[in-house]
Design an enzyme around this catalytic site. Structure first.
Site, short mmCIF file in Angstrom:
data_model
loop_
_atom_site.label_atom_id
_atom_site.label_comp_id
_atom_site.label_asym_id
_atom_site.label_seq_id
_atom_site.Cartn_x
_atom_site.Cartn_y
_atom_site.Cartn_z
N ASN A 89 -0.06 3.70 5.28
CA ASN A 89 -1.09 2.94 4.76
C ASN A 89 -2.01 2.73 5.77
OD1 ASN A 89 0.41 1.46 2.22
ND2 ASN A 89 1.88 2.09 3.91
N ARG B 258 0.38 1.36 8.83
CA ARG B 258 1.66 1.00 8.83
C ARG B 258 2.16 2.29 7.85
NH1 ARG B 258 2.01 -2.18 4.15
NH2 ARG B 258 3.27 -0.61 3.09
N GLY C 277 -0.54 -4.64 4.70
CA GLY C 277 -0.73 -6.09 4.12
C GLY C 277 -0.71 -7.08 5.29
N GLU D 38 5.62 7.01 2.98
CA GLU D 38 4.05 7.09 2.95
C GLU D 38 3.67 6.25 4.12
OE1 GLU D 38 2.88 3.59 -0.31
OE2 GLU D 38 4.60 5.02 -0.95
N GLU E 97 -4.06 -4.54 -6.92
CA GLU E 97 -3.67 -5.08 -5.45
C GLU E 97 -4.81 -6.27 -5.15
OE1 GLU E 97 -1.76 -2.43 -2.49
OE2 GLU E 97 -2.60 -0.93 -4.14
N ASP F 48 5.89 3.66 6.19
CA ASP F 48 6.98 3.44 5.42
C ASP F 48 7.91 4.17 5.51
OD1 ASP F 48 5.72 1.07 4.74
OD2 ASP F 48 5.14 1.73 2.87
N TYR G 255 5.92 -9.85 -2.26
CA TYR G 255 4.82 -11.05 -2.12
C TYR G 255 5.58 -12.27 -2.49
CZ TYR G 255 2.06 -7.00 -1.15
OH TYR G 255 1.44 -5.72 -0.56
N SER H 167 1.43 -1.40 -3.13
CA SER H 167 2.23 -2.64 -3.40
C SER H 167 3.20 -2.32 -4.43
CB SER H 167 1.28 -3.71 -3.96
OG SER H 167 0.44 -4.18 -2.80
#
Length: 327
Positions: A289, A272, A293, A287, A27, A274, A233, A163
């Protein structure tokens, strides 16, 4: 000097921040982009910013010219597994984000899932198996038993990392074998889960001192149906809707799950989570984070904008909070 004056003075005293970006994980490029976004945001707030990678020169740099605050914008191993934060605590430099123990819990996806499940949050059925198990017990038999138990379709991903590297949807046994090989290229263990179909959401959580607050959920609609690295991305590869096009009751349960994850995993400053809103209405945790990002196509800045917040001001407030919190 009253409290408001002290606050203004403290913000004024924040004038030297080191943004860590890059690293050696897959990443790397995403981290570089996140670091650039944070650095540009802080400069807009008249904060002196330097950007550095994690390399053999970092410790000497921190010792000879310690910054007031480090803002980690590192994704993947070292950036999110707690290692670099252990180093920052060893050298006594304040930093933005979760402490090492919380990073370790969150980065280990099966552990995070178990902790959230214990709080009553729905999680996908699944199993985590190390590379050695497939070698010692025979991959074909083990994969066949996995399909017997979990059924198809499945989703295979590394037990650590982000990612979407090494993450693959699976609809057949041949695809499962191929997905496993890809997954084990990024991690020594594979997390094999039932594939929950529904609406994919990313929910950011922000805490600038008054307690964690969930940002508006972002609905993610990748053009190929899978939110992989390219979809994350590459501009134009994914449609985002913020707030998500779901009813208020579902959105409330989604933000509640994100806040639960932030609390249970011991996160701080920002995170964050998900999620998938399944076709039957369940909000399912995938999951969390510790370093969301922060690129131009990332959901955290998008959600902040939808909430009427200025990303540059958020970055400064997080850095200021770390500065006043100290080591």
């Amino acid at each position: 000097m009253n409290a408001a004056q002290k606050e203004v003075r403290a913000v004024a005293d924040l004038d030297r921040v080191l943004v860590l970006a890059g690293g050696l994980s897959p990443e790397h490029e995403v981290s570089v982009q996140s670091g650039r976004s944070v650095a540009e945001a802080l400069r807009r707030m008249d904060v002196e910013v330097q950007v550095a990678d994690v390399d053999s020169a970092l410790l000497e740099r921190l010792a000879e010219d310690p910054p007031q605050v480090v803002f980690p914008a590192l994704h993947g191993a070292a950036g999110e597994d707690g290692a670099i934060r252990e180093v920052l605590e060893l050298v006594g430099v304040p930093y933005v984000g979760a402490r090492p123990d919380a990073c370790r819990l969150t980065y280990a996806k099966p552990t995070a899932k178990a902790l959230l499940a214990a709080e009553g949050v729905a999680v996908p059925r699944g199993t985590t198996l190390p590379k050695s198990a497939f070698h010692d017990l025979g991959a074909p038999a083990l994969l066949e038993r996995t399909v017997d138990r979990l059924g198809l379709p499945l989703f295979v991903k590394p037990d650590r990392g982000g990612s979407a590297f090494g993450a693959t949807p699976v609809t057949s046994m041949p695809e499962l074998s191929s997905a496993l090989m890809s997954c084990l290229g990024y991690s020594d263990s594979a997390l094999i889960e039932e594939r929950v179909r529904g609406t994919e959401l990313a929910v950011g959580v922000l805490d600038t001192g008054a307690g964690p607050v969930a940002l508006p959920p972002v609905e993610i609609v990748p053009d190929g149906g899978v939110y992989d690295y390219a979809a994350r991305y590459t501009a134009g590869r994914t449609e985002f809707f913020c707030p998500a096009r779901l009813d208020e009751e579902v959105l409330a349960r989604a933000t509640g799950a994100a806040l639960t994850a932030h609390r249970v995993l011991g996160l701080r400053d920002l995170s964050r989570t998900d999620l998938i809103v399944a076709e039957d209405g369940r909000v399912v945790f995938l999951e969390a984070n510790v370093t969301p990002g922060l690129t131009e196509t990332s959901t955290f800045p998008m959600a902040a904008t939808a909430a009427g917040l200025d990303f540059a001001l958020i970055c400064r407030e997080l850095a200021h909070q770390a500065f006043t919190r100290g080591c």
